[in-house]
Design a protein around this motif. Structure first.
Motif, PDB file in Angstrom:
ATOM      1  N   ALA A  32       0.763  -1.248  -0.048  1.00 51.15           N
ATOM      2  CA  ALA A  32      -0.021   0.066  -0.085  1.00 51.15           C
ATOM      3  C   ALA A  32       0.877   1.190   0.299  1.00 51.15           C
ATOM      4  O   ALA A  32       0.478   2.304  -0.881  1.00 51.15           O
ATOM      5  CB  ALA A  32      -0.916  -0.097   1.146  1.00 51.15           C
ATOM      6  N   VAL A  33       1.847   1.400   0.867  1.00 54.94           N
ATOM      7  CA  VAL A  33       2.579   2.498   0.900  1.00 54.94           C
ATOM      8  C   VAL A  33       3.428   2.709  -0.513  1.00 54.94           C
ATOM      9  O   VAL A  33       3.365   3.773  -1.006  1.00 54.94           O
ATOM     10  CB  VAL A  33       3.807   2.328   2.085  1.00 54.94           C
ATOM     11  CG1 VAL A  33       4.844   3.462   1.878  1.00 54.94           C
ATOM     12  CG2 VAL A  33       2.885   2.381   3.393  1.00 54.94           C
ATOM     13  N   SER A  34       4.026   1.764  -1.001  1.00 57.30           N
ATOM     14  CA  SER A  34       4.719   1.658  -2.211  1.00 57.30           C
ATOM     15  C   SER A  34       3.716   2.373  -3.317  1.00 57.30           C
ATOM     16  O   SER A  34       4.083   3.207  -4.152  1.00 57.30           O
ATOM     17  CB  SER A  34       5.055   0.418  -2.854  1.00 57.30           C
ATOM     18  OG  SER A  34       6.027  -0.047  -1.868  1.00 57.30           O
ATOM     19  N   ALA A  35       2.508   1.906  -3.512  1.00 59.02           N
ATOM     20  CA  ALA A  35       1.518   2.397  -4.521  1.00 59.02           C
ATOM     21  C   ALA A  35       1.237   3.467  -4.123  1.00 59.02           C
ATOM     22  O   ALA A  35       0.974   4.598  -5.043  1.00 59.02           O
ATOM     23  CB  ALA A  35       0.265   1.387  -4.291  1.00 59.02           C
ATOM     24  N   VAL A  36       0.885   4.195  -2.999  1.00 56.98           N
ATOM     25  CA  VAL A  36       0.500   5.433  -2.791  1.00 56.98           C
ATOM     26  C   VAL A  36       1.654   6.471  -3.062  1.00 56.98           C
ATOM     27  O   VAL A  36       1.492   7.327  -3.424  1.00 56.98           O
ATOM     28  CB  VAL A  36       0.025   5.522  -1.082  1.00 56.98           C
ATOM     29  CG1 VAL A  36      -0.313   6.944  -0.804  1.00 56.98           C
ATOM     30  CG2 VAL A  36      -1.031   4.702  -0.870  1.00 56.98           C
ATOM     31  N   ARG A  37       2.750   5.976  -2.405  1.00 54.51           N
ATOM     32  CA  ARG A  37       4.144   6.988  -2.859  1.00 54.51           C
ATOM     33  C   ARG A  37       4.126   7.056  -4.425  1.00 54.51           C
ATOM     34  O   ARG A  37       4.636   8.079  -4.912  1.00 54.51           O
ATOM     35  CB  ARG A  37       5.170   6.235  -2.261  1.00 54.51           C
ATOM     36  CG  ARG A  37       5.328   6.684  -0.526  1.00 54.51           C
ATOM     37  CD  ARG A  37       6.669   6.022  -0.025  1.00 54.51           C
ATOM     38  NE  ARG A  37       6.555   6.315   1.278  1.00 54.51           N
ATOM     39  CZ  ARG A  37       7.349   5.857   2.268  1.00 54.51           C
ATOM     40  NH1 ARG A  37       8.286   4.547   1.705  1.00 54.51           N
ATOM     41  NH2 ARG A  37       7.068   6.119   3.422  1.00 54.51           N
ATOM     42  N   ALA A  38       3.790   6.025  -5.183  1.00 52.22           N
ATOM     43  CA  ALA A  38       4.039   6.286  -6.603  1.00 52.22           C
ATOM     44  C   ALA A  38       3.133   7.155  -7.216  1.00 52.22           C
ATOM     45  O   ALA A  38       3.448   7.819  -8.072  1.00 52.22           O
ATOM     46  CB  ALA A  38       4.021   4.847  -7.116  1.00 52.22           C
ATOM     47  N   VAL A  39       1.800   6.949  -6.664  1.00 55.43           N
ATOM     48  CA  VAL A  39       0.902   7.918  -7.026  1.00 55.43           C
ATOM     49  C   VAL A  39       1.240   9.469  -6.728  1.00 55.43           C
ATOM     50  O   VAL A  39       0.992  10.477  -7.605  1.00 55.43           O
ATOM     51  CB  VAL A  39      -0.505   7.631  -6.750  1.00 55.43           C
ATOM     52  CG1 VAL A  39      -1.667   8.510  -6.985  1.00 55.43           C
ATOM     53  CG2 VAL A  39      -0.686   6.199  -7.320  1.00 55.43           C
ATOM     54  N   VAL A  40       1.686   9.646  -5.474  1.00 55.37           N
ATOM     55  CA  VAL A  40       1.968  10.865  -5.108  1.00 55.37           C
ATOM     56  C   VAL A  40       3.209  11.375  -5.986  1.00 55.37           C
ATOM     57  O   VAL A  40       3.339  12.548  -6.257  1.00 55.37           O
ATOM     58  CB  VAL A  40       2.347  10.989  -3.606  1.00 55.37           C
ATOM     59  CG1 VAL A  40       3.334  12.415  -3.250  1.00 55.37           C
ATOM     60  CG2 VAL A  40       1.479  10.750  -2.621  1.00 55.37           C
ATOM     61  N   ALA A  41       4.194  10.332  -6.177  1.00 52.82           N
ATOM     62  CA  ALA A  41       5.309  11.141  -7.226  1.00 52.82           C
ATOM     63  C   ALA A  41       4.660  11.447  -8.655  1.00 52.82           C
ATOM     64  O   ALA A  41       5.276  12.239  -9.167  1.00 52.82           O
ATOM     65  CB  ALA A  41       6.119   9.785  -7.256  1.00 52.82           C
ATOM     66  N   TRP A  42       3.688  10.595  -9.182  1.00 58.43           N
ATOM     67  CA  TRP A  42       3.120  10.921 -10.388  1.00 58.43           C
ATOM     68  C   TRP A  42       2.433  12.322 -10.541  1.00 58.43           C
ATOM     69  O   TRP A  42       2.737  13.196 -11.385  1.00 58.43           O
ATOM     70  CB  TRP A  42       2.155   9.878 -10.862  1.00 58.43           C
ATOM     71  CG  TRP A  42       1.936  10.056 -12.208  1.00 58.43           C
ATOM     72  CD1 TRP A  42       2.314   9.115 -13.366  1.00 58.43           C
ATOM     73  CD2 TRP A  42       0.954  10.949 -12.790  1.00 58.43           C
ATOM     74  NE1 TRP A  42       1.874   9.724 -14.443  1.00 58.43           N
ATOM     75  CE2 TRP A  42       0.984  10.635 -14.374  1.00 58.43           C
ATOM     76  CE3 TRP A  42       0.019  12.063 -12.307  1.00 58.43           C
ATOM     77  CZ2 TRP A  42       0.040  11.342 -15.004  1.00 58.43           C
ATOM     78  CZ3 TRP A  42      -0.887  12.427 -13.122  1.00 58.43           C
ATOM     79  CH2 TRP A  42      -0.843  12.036 -14.623  1.00 58.43           C
ATOM     80  N   TYR A  43       1.465  12.592  -9.501  1.00 57.70           N
ATOM     81  CA  TYR A  43       0.900  13.787  -9.205  1.00 57.70           C
ATOM     82  C   TYR A  43       2.035  15.079  -8.976  1.00 57.70           C
ATOM     83  O   TYR A  43       1.680  15.967  -9.697  1.00 57.70           O
ATOM     84  CB  TYR A  43      -0.157  13.733  -7.978  1.00 57.70           C
ATOM     85  CG  TYR A  43      -1.359  12.915  -8.134  1.00 57.70           C
ATOM     86  CD1 TYR A  43      -1.812  12.880  -9.361  1.00 57.70           C
ATOM     87  CD2 TYR A  43      -1.928  12.123  -7.218  1.00 57.70           C
ATOM     88  CE1 TYR A  43      -3.086  12.112  -9.560  1.00 57.70           C
ATOM     89  CE2 TYR A  43      -2.841  11.408  -7.278  1.00 57.70           C
ATOM     90  CZ  TYR A  43      -3.696  11.342  -8.674  1.00 57.70           C
ATOM     91  OH  TYR A  43      -4.812  10.582  -8.701  1.00 57.70           O
ATOM     92  N   SER A  44       2.912  14.751  -8.214  1.00 59.52           N
ATOM     93  CA  SER A  44       3.897  16.002  -8.026  1.00 59.52           C
ATOM     94  C   SER A  44       4.534  16.333  -9.357  1.00 59.52           C
ATOM     95  O   SER A  44       4.826  17.274  -9.470  1.00 59.52           O
ATOM     96  CB  SER A  44       5.003  15.388  -7.076  1.00 59.52           C
ATOM     97  OG  SER A  44       4.290  15.317  -5.697  1.00 59.52           O
TER      98      SER A  44
END
Length: 106
Positions: A32-44
């Motif tokens: 979950a943490v990995s998936a959420v961090r990847a989405v945060v990076a994409w949005y950023s």
């Protein structure tokens, strides 16, 4: 169900919960943490790119949408870091994997 981040000293300093079964609660949490961090990076990255476009005259509405989506994602990341049950971690992991697939599809 027991919290995957127990407060009795079994959690590691990295924030990842300790578990005897790597595919159990700790595995769900890490996915979950990995998936959420990847989405945060994409949005950023998208926000950074859109800010340049807005400065050049593009509509700022898309920037607001991305910033709101990133904020919700950061809220979910904070929930994970504060500790959620394994089922919720699995749900968040599945949700954000789907979001990331949609974002990177093209």
């Amino acid at each position: 169900m027991q919290d995957p981040r127990p407060e009795d000293g079994h959690a590691e300093n990295s924030g990842m919960p300790a578990a005897a079964d790597p595919q159990g609660q700790a595995g769900q949490w890490q996915q979950a943490v990995s998936a959420v961090r990847a989405v945060v990076a994409w949005y950023s990255a998208g926000i950074r790119d859109l800010r340049h476009a807005v400065r050049a005259g593009a509509d700022a509405a898309d920037l607001d949408i991305l910033m709101d989506a990133r904020q919700q994602t950061l809220t979910d990341l904070q929930r994970l870091e504060n500790g959620v049950e394994a089922e919720e971690a699995a749900r968040l992991a599945a949700h954000y994997r789907t979001v990331l697939e949609e974002l990177t599809r093209g």
